[in-house]
Write a protein that holds these residues in place. Sequence first.
Motif, PDB file in Angstrom:
ATOM      1  N   GLU A   5      12.808 -18.600  88.577  1.00 10.32           N
ATOM      2  CA  GLU A   5      12.798 -19.974  89.064  1.00 10.32           C
ATOM      3  C   GLU A   5      13.907 -20.175  90.096  1.00 10.32           C
ATOM      4  O   GLU A   5      14.967 -19.553  90.012  1.00 10.32           O
ATOM      5  CB  GLU A   5      13.016 -20.962  87.914  1.00 10.32           C
ATOM      6  CG  GLU A   5      11.998 -20.868  86.793  1.00 10.32           C
ATOM      7  CD  GLU A   5      12.429 -19.943  85.670  1.00 10.32           C
ATOM      8  OE1 GLU A   5      11.865 -20.044  84.564  1.00 10.32           O
ATOM      9  OE2 GLU A   5      13.345 -19.112  85.885  1.00 10.32           O
ATOM     10  N   TRP A  35       5.394 -25.809  83.755  1.00 13.14           N
ATOM     11  CA  TRP A  35       6.820 -26.113  83.915  1.00 13.14           C
ATOM     12  C   TRP A  35       7.320 -26.805  82.647  1.00 13.14           C
ATOM     13  O   TRP A  35       6.664 -27.731  82.128  1.00 13.14           O
ATOM     14  CB  TRP A  35       7.065 -27.040  85.107  1.00 13.14           C
ATOM     15  CG  TRP A  35       6.998 -26.370  86.432  1.00 13.14           C
ATOM     16  CD1 TRP A  35       5.965 -26.408  87.324  1.00 13.14           C
ATOM     17  CD2 TRP A  35       8.027 -25.572  87.045  1.00 13.14           C
ATOM     18  NE1 TRP A  35       6.281 -25.683  88.438  1.00 13.14           N
ATOM     19  CE2 TRP A  35       7.533 -25.166  88.294  1.00 13.14           C
ATOM     20  CE3 TRP A  35       9.309 -25.164  86.662  1.00 13.14           C
ATOM     21  CZ2 TRP A  35       8.284 -24.365  89.169  1.00 13.14           C
ATOM     22  CZ3 TRP A  35      10.043 -24.384  87.521  1.00 13.14           C
ATOM     23  CH2 TRP A  35       9.534 -23.990  88.763  1.00 13.14           C
ATOM     24  N   ARG A  37      11.231 -28.244  80.758  1.00 15.54           N
ATOM     25  CA  ARG A  37      12.637 -28.548  81.016  1.00 15.54           C
ATOM     26  C   ARG A  37      13.365 -28.739  79.697  1.00 15.54           C
ATOM     27  O   ARG A  37      12.753 -29.061  78.674  1.00 15.54           O
ATOM     28  CB  ARG A  37      12.790 -29.787  81.891  1.00 15.54           C
ATOM     29  CG  ARG A  37      12.360 -31.100  81.241  1.00 15.54           C
ATOM     30  CD  ARG A  37      12.449 -32.236  82.253  1.00 15.54           C
ATOM     31  NE  ARG A  37      12.112 -33.529  81.650  1.00 15.54           N
ATOM     32  CZ  ARG A  37      12.009 -34.649  82.354  1.00 15.54           C
ATOM     33  NH1 ARG A  37      12.203 -34.651  83.669  1.00 15.54           N
ATOM     34  NH2 ARG A  37      11.715 -35.779  81.726  1.00 15.54           N
ATOM     35  N   VAL A  47       6.536 -30.285  81.080  1.00 18.75           N
ATOM     36  CA  VAL A  47       6.515 -31.244  82.185  1.00 18.75           C
ATOM     37  C   VAL A  47       5.140 -31.308  82.841  1.00 18.75           C
ATOM     38  O   VAL A  47       4.601 -32.387  83.068  1.00 18.75           O
ATOM     39  CB  VAL A  47       7.579 -30.868  83.236  1.00 18.75           C
ATOM     40  CG1 VAL A  47       7.491 -31.777  84.456  1.00 18.75           C
ATOM     41  CG2 VAL A  47       8.971 -30.892  82.628  1.00 18.75           C
ATOM     42  N   ASP A  88      16.064 -37.015  84.456  1.00 19.49           N
ATOM     43  CA  ASP A  88      15.409 -35.755  84.836  1.00 19.49           C
ATOM     44  C   ASP A  88      16.384 -34.583  84.836  1.00 19.49           C
ATOM     45  O   ASP A  88      15.970 -33.433  85.021  1.00 19.49           O
ATOM     46  CB  ASP A  88      14.783 -35.877  86.227  1.00 19.49           C
ATOM     47  CG  ASP A  88      13.647 -36.885  86.266  1.00 19.49           C
ATOM     48  OD1 ASP A  88      13.574 -37.639  87.254  1.00 19.49           O
ATOM     49  OD2 ASP A  88      12.849 -36.919  85.315  1.00 19.49           O
ATOM     50  N   TYR A  92      15.239 -26.348  84.282  1.00 21.82           N
ATOM     51  CA  TYR A  92      13.790 -26.277  84.437  1.00 21.82           C
ATOM     52  C   TYR A  92      13.333 -24.823  84.373  1.00 21.82           C
ATOM     53  O   TYR A  92      13.913 -23.943  85.025  1.00 21.82           O
ATOM     54  CB  TYR A  92      13.361 -26.923  85.744  1.00 21.82           C
ATOM     55  CG  TYR A  92      13.383 -28.441  85.677  1.00 21.82           C
ATOM     56  CD1 TYR A  92      14.591 -29.128  85.621  1.00 21.82           C
ATOM     57  CD2 TYR A  92      12.205 -29.181  85.646  1.00 21.82           C
ATOM     58  CE1 TYR A  92      14.623 -30.517  85.530  1.00 21.82           C
ATOM     59  CE2 TYR A  92      12.226 -30.577  85.567  1.00 21.82           C
ATOM     60  CZ  TYR A  92      13.439 -31.233  85.503  1.00 21.82           C
ATOM     61  OH  TYR A  92      13.462 -32.606  85.418  1.00 21.82           O
TER      62      TYR A  92
END
Length: 124
Positions: A5, A35, A37, A47, A88, A92
């Motif tokens: 990533e 994805w 997180r 996500v 957020d 990730y």
Amino acid sequence: VQVVESGGGLVQSGGSLRLSCTASGLTFDRYAMTWFRQAPGKEREAVSCINWQGTTYYSDSAKGRFTISRDNAKNTLYLQMNSLIPEDTAMYYCAAGREFVCSNWKTPSDFSNWGQGTQVTVSS
């Protein structure tokens, strides 16, 4: 299977980032990709997922702000994140799911071969 990533960073609230995930060791275009997180002290959460045909799925928190996409020619998965908020902030991760479909995409324990992740930090 290996995934790497990239694309994380520090951004102000309301800003945007695009994450990338390059996968190897699999026939990329046959797999659903997801994805996840994980924020400090919290469990890993899904996500978004994209299946082999490009159909997309989003968590409630990502819907309307994030866009998942894939480039099969480059074995690369993307996550465009807009209107970022401090909530957020997390590491990730991407992961290869099952072949073709996004079944059980919200269950981290169904996935293996995690990469090191990319850190996203959103300041207020």
